[in-house]
Design a protein around this motif. Sequence first.
Motif, mmCIF file in Angstrom:
data_model
loop_
_atom_site.group_PDB
_atom_site.id
_atom_site.type_symbol
_atom_site.label_atom_id
_atom_site.label_comp_id
_atom_site.label_asym_id
_atom_site.label_seq_id
_atom_site.Cartn_x
_atom_site.Cartn_y
_atom_site.Cartn_z
ATOM 1 N N MET A 1 0.850 -1.195 0.000
ATOM 2 C CA MET A 1 0.000 0.000 0.000
ATOM 3 C C MET A 1 0.887 1.246 0.000
ATOM 4 S SD MET A 1 -2.919 1.166 2.753
ATOM 5 C CE MET A 1 -3.908 -0.279 2.479
ATOM 6 N N ARG A 2 0.627 2.179 -0.923
ATOM 7 C CA ARG A 2 1.414 3.409 -0.949
ATOM 8 C C ARG A 2 1.132 4.214 0.312
ATOM 9 N NH1 ARG A 2 0.450 6.681 -6.217
ATOM 10 N NH2 ARG A 2 2.055 7.943 -5.218
ATOM 11 N N SER A 3 2.162 4.872 0.818
ATOM 12 C CA SER A 3 2.004 5.565 2.092
ATOM 13 C C SER A 3 0.968 6.680 2.022
ATOM 14 C CB SER A 3 3.352 6.119 2.556
ATOM 15 O OG SER A 3 3.869 7.039 1.610
ATOM 16 N N ARG A 4 0.858 7.372 0.869
ATOM 17 C CA ARG A 4 -0.139 8.430 0.764
ATOM 18 C C ARG A 4 -1.542 7.859 0.883
ATOM 19 N NH1 ARG A 4 0.342 12.361 -4.251
ATOM 20 N NH2 ARG A 4 2.278 12.800 -3.126
ATOM 21 N N SER A 5 -1.795 6.752 0.237
ATOM 22 C CA SER A 5 -3.107 6.107 0.339
ATOM 23 C C SER A 5 -3.349 5.621 1.762
ATOM 24 C CB SER A 5 -3.193 4.935 -0.639
ATOM 25 O OG SER A 5 -3.080 5.377 -1.975
ATOM 26 N N ALA A 6 -2.314 5.065 2.395
ATOM 27 C CA ALA A 6 -2.447 4.584 3.764
ATOM 28 C C ALA A 6 -2.777 5.723 4.711
ATOM 29 C CB ALA A 6 -1.158 3.885 4.202
ATOM 30 N N LEU A 7 -2.159 6.870 4.486
ATOM 31 C CA LEU A 7 -2.430 8.036 5.319
ATOM 32 C C LEU A 7 -3.895 8.436 5.225
ATOM 33 C CD1 LEU A 7 -1.331 10.350 7.098
ATOM 34 C CD2 LEU A 7 -0.837 11.610 5.007
ATOM 35 N N LEU A 8 -4.434 8.415 4.006
ATOM 36 C CA LEU A 8 -5.837 8.778 3.818
ATOM 37 C C LEU A 8 -6.771 7.771 4.473
ATOM 38 C CD1 LEU A 8 -5.717 9.965 0.084
ATOM 39 C CD2 LEU A 8 -5.897 11.403 2.123
ATOM 40 N N VAL A 9 -6.401 6.490 4.429
ATOM 41 C CA VAL A 9 -7.228 5.465 5.067
ATOM 42 C C VAL A 9 -7.270 5.692 6.574
ATOM 43 C CG1 VAL A 9 -7.371 3.017 5.627
ATOM 44 C CG2 VAL A 9 -6.899 3.719 3.280
ATOM 45 N N LEU A 77 8.416 -5.438 6.548
ATOM 46 C CA LEU A 77 7.495 -4.533 7.199
ATOM 47 C C LEU A 77 6.405 -4.036 6.270
ATOM 48 C CD1 LEU A 77 9.734 -2.359 9.482
ATOM 49 C CD2 LEU A 77 7.745 -3.671 10.152
ATOM 50 N N SER A 78 6.687 -3.923 5.015
ATOM 51 C CA SER A 78 5.719 -3.316 4.111
ATOM 52 C C SER A 78 4.818 -4.322 3.414
ATOM 53 C CB SER A 78 6.459 -2.491 3.048
ATOM 54 O OG SER A 78 7.333 -3.328 2.318
ATOM 55 N N SER A 79 5.012 -5.612 3.682
ATOM 56 C CA SER A 79 4.235 -6.621 2.964
ATOM 57 C C SER A 79 3.341 -7.401 3.907
ATOM 58 C CB SER A 79 5.178 -7.612 2.265
ATOM 59 O OG SER A 79 5.996 -6.933 1.335
ATOM 60 N N PRO A 80 2.046 -7.529 3.580
ATOM 61 C CA PRO A 80 1.163 -8.335 4.407
ATOM 62 C C PRO A 80 1.543 -9.808 4.325
ATOM 63 C CG PRO A 80 -0.020 -7.459 2.502
ATOM 64 C CD PRO A 80 1.373 -6.917 2.441
ATOM 65 N N SER A 81 1.109 -10.551 5.340
ATOM 66 C CA SER A 81 1.447 -11.973 5.373
ATOM 67 C C SER A 81 0.289 -12.747 5.965
ATOM 68 C CB SER A 81 2.703 -12.187 6.234
ATOM 69 O OG SER A 81 2.920 -13.554 6.458
ATOM 70 N N ASN A 82 0.153 -13.973 5.567
ATOM 71 C CA ASN A 82 -0.888 -14.842 6.103
ATOM 72 C C ASN A 82 -0.275 -15.962 6.935
ATOM 73 O OD1 ASN A 82 -3.084 -13.504 4.841
ATOM 74 N ND2 ASN A 82 -2.502 -14.450 2.898
ATOM 75 N N THR A 83 0.787 -15.635 7.661
ATOM 76 C CA THR A 83 1.500 -16.663 8.408
ATOM 77 C C THR A 83 0.785 -17.067 9.686
ATOM 78 O OG1 THR A 83 2.799 -14.947 9.509
ATOM 79 C CG2 THR A 83 3.723 -15.921 7.502
ATOM 80 N N GLY A 84 -0.250 -16.292 10.078
ATOM 81 C CA GLY A 84 -0.968 -16.644 11.290
ATOM 82 C C GLY A 84 -0.411 -15.931 12.497
ATOM 83 N N SER A 85 -1.057 -16.111 13.651
ATOM 84 C CA SER A 85 -0.683 -15.397 14.862
ATOM 85 C C SER A 85 0.619 -15.916 15.442
ATOM 86 C CB SER A 85 -1.808 -15.546 15.907
ATOM 87 O OG SER A 85 -1.424 -14.952 17.116
ATOM 88 N N THR A 86 1.409 -14.962 15.952
ATOM 89 C CA THR A 86 2.626 -15.317 16.672
ATOM 90 C C THR A 86 2.614 -14.659 18.044
ATOM 91 O OG1 THR A 86 3.754 -13.422 15.672
ATOM 92 C CG2 THR A 86 3.968 -15.553 14.555
ATOM 93 N N LEU A 157 1.982 0.145 7.410
ATOM 94 C CA LEU A 157 1.404 0.686 6.182
ATOM 95 C C LEU A 157 2.396 1.521 5.375
ATOM 96 C CD1 LEU A 157 -2.171 1.726 7.375
ATOM 97 C CD2 LEU A 157 -1.467 -0.355 6.200
ATOM 98 N N GLY A 158 3.626 1.642 5.846
ATOM 99 C CA GLY A 158 4.635 2.350 5.081
ATOM 100 C C GLY A 158 4.651 3.847 5.272
ATOM 101 N N LEU A 159 3.954 4.355 6.309
ATOM 102 C CA LEU A 159 4.017 5.776 6.609
ATOM 103 C C LEU A 159 5.348 6.112 7.266
ATOM 104 C CD1 LEU A 159 0.488 6.417 8.185
ATOM 105 C CD2 LEU A 159 1.210 6.891 5.855
ATOM 106 N N SER A 160 5.778 7.345 7.137
ATOM 107 C CA SER A 160 6.906 7.819 7.928
ATOM 108 C C SER A 160 6.428 8.064 9.358
ATOM 109 C CB SER A 160 7.462 9.119 7.343
ATOM 110 O OG SER A 160 6.527 10.172 7.511
ATOM 111 N N ASP A 161 7.352 8.202 10.287
ATOM 112 C CA ASP A 161 6.923 8.474 11.660
ATOM 113 C C ASP A 161 6.267 9.851 11.763
ATOM 114 O OD1 ASP A 161 9.273 9.868 11.283
ATOM 115 O OD2 ASP A 161 10.235 9.192 13.144
ATOM 116 N N ALA A 162 6.739 10.832 10.977
ATOM 117 C CA ALA A 162 6.140 12.163 11.008
ATOM 118 C C ALA A 162 4.709 12.141 10.454
ATOM 119 C CB ALA A 162 6.997 13.148 10.219
ATOM 120 N N ASP A 163 4.477 11.366 9.390
ATOM 121 C CA ASP A 163 3.121 11.250 8.848
ATOM 122 C C ASP A 163 2.195 10.531 9.828
ATOM 123 O OD1 ASP A 163 3.567 12.633 6.522
ATOM 124 O OD2 ASP A 163 3.925 10.862 5.286
ATOM 125 N N THR A 164 2.740 9.574 10.555
ATOM 126 C CA THR A 164 1.950 8.893 11.584
ATOM 127 C C THR A 164 1.536 9.882 12.663
ATOM 128 O OG1 THR A 164 3.112 6.809 11.148
ATOM 129 C CG2 THR A 164 1.931 6.995 13.233
#
Length: 245
Positions: A1-9, A77-86, A157-164
């Motif tokens: 997910m692009r960080s700009r889109s993630a920020l809007l979400v 960090l930037s990729s979703p995974s279906n590895t299940g709960s840890t 979601l790939g945001l910077s800490d400042a955008d967060t």
Amino acid sequence: MRSRSALLVLADGRLPTGGYAHSAGLEQAIRQGWVTDIDGLRDFLRGRLHTTGLMNAAFAVAAWNAVDEHTLPEGSLSSPSNTGSTAGTATPTEATLRDLDAEIIGRTPSPALRRIGAWLGTLMLRSMRSIHPHPLLDTLPKDLQQPLVYGAVGRVLGLSDADTAATILHEAVTGPATAAVKLMHIDPFQAHGAIFDLAADLDEAADRAADFGRGDPAEIPALSAPLSDFAAELHEGDNVRLFAS
């Protein structure tokens, strides 16, 4: 997910994280006569931005920087995974987040606000696990205060800490401004105009929060608002209320 889109979400009030059920203390402030008109709302939003909002944003940045990708079970960090709960695997990140949770709780005198913070954090985590599954989200401790979950989610979601930080601050003012339309005889355009009036303050506060959050968490200022803490306790005891807080 692009960080700009993630920020809007994340900044979208329709995200099902429970924030729409909270006025951030505005309902009680109106009931007590502290906020009676648009000028009072502007003052309320500005005060919230530079106290609780700034402190929460700084802790979100601290949580963002606490996430250690090398502790993740699989994936980047930037990729979703279906590895299940840890969740049963303790990590340095988990320990650090627990320490940050203790720090933010120590700066939140009101037990009601502590409970609300943990509940909103739980709802945020639950929402993001459904929307954007990721192994990091499965390693987060339970009942973290909402700003810490925001920080971890921003990292995922790939945001910077400042955008967060900017996202946290956006929510800090848009939540009560939106609630004001339901609670007061106020034009919705005026309520959103009050947010626009704070644009420069929001940018400056995001920069300050990023600076605080990148340093020693123990040095993050306790920028709480005592009257808001008092209002939260009053509000919890009210039998008739439109918002949960």
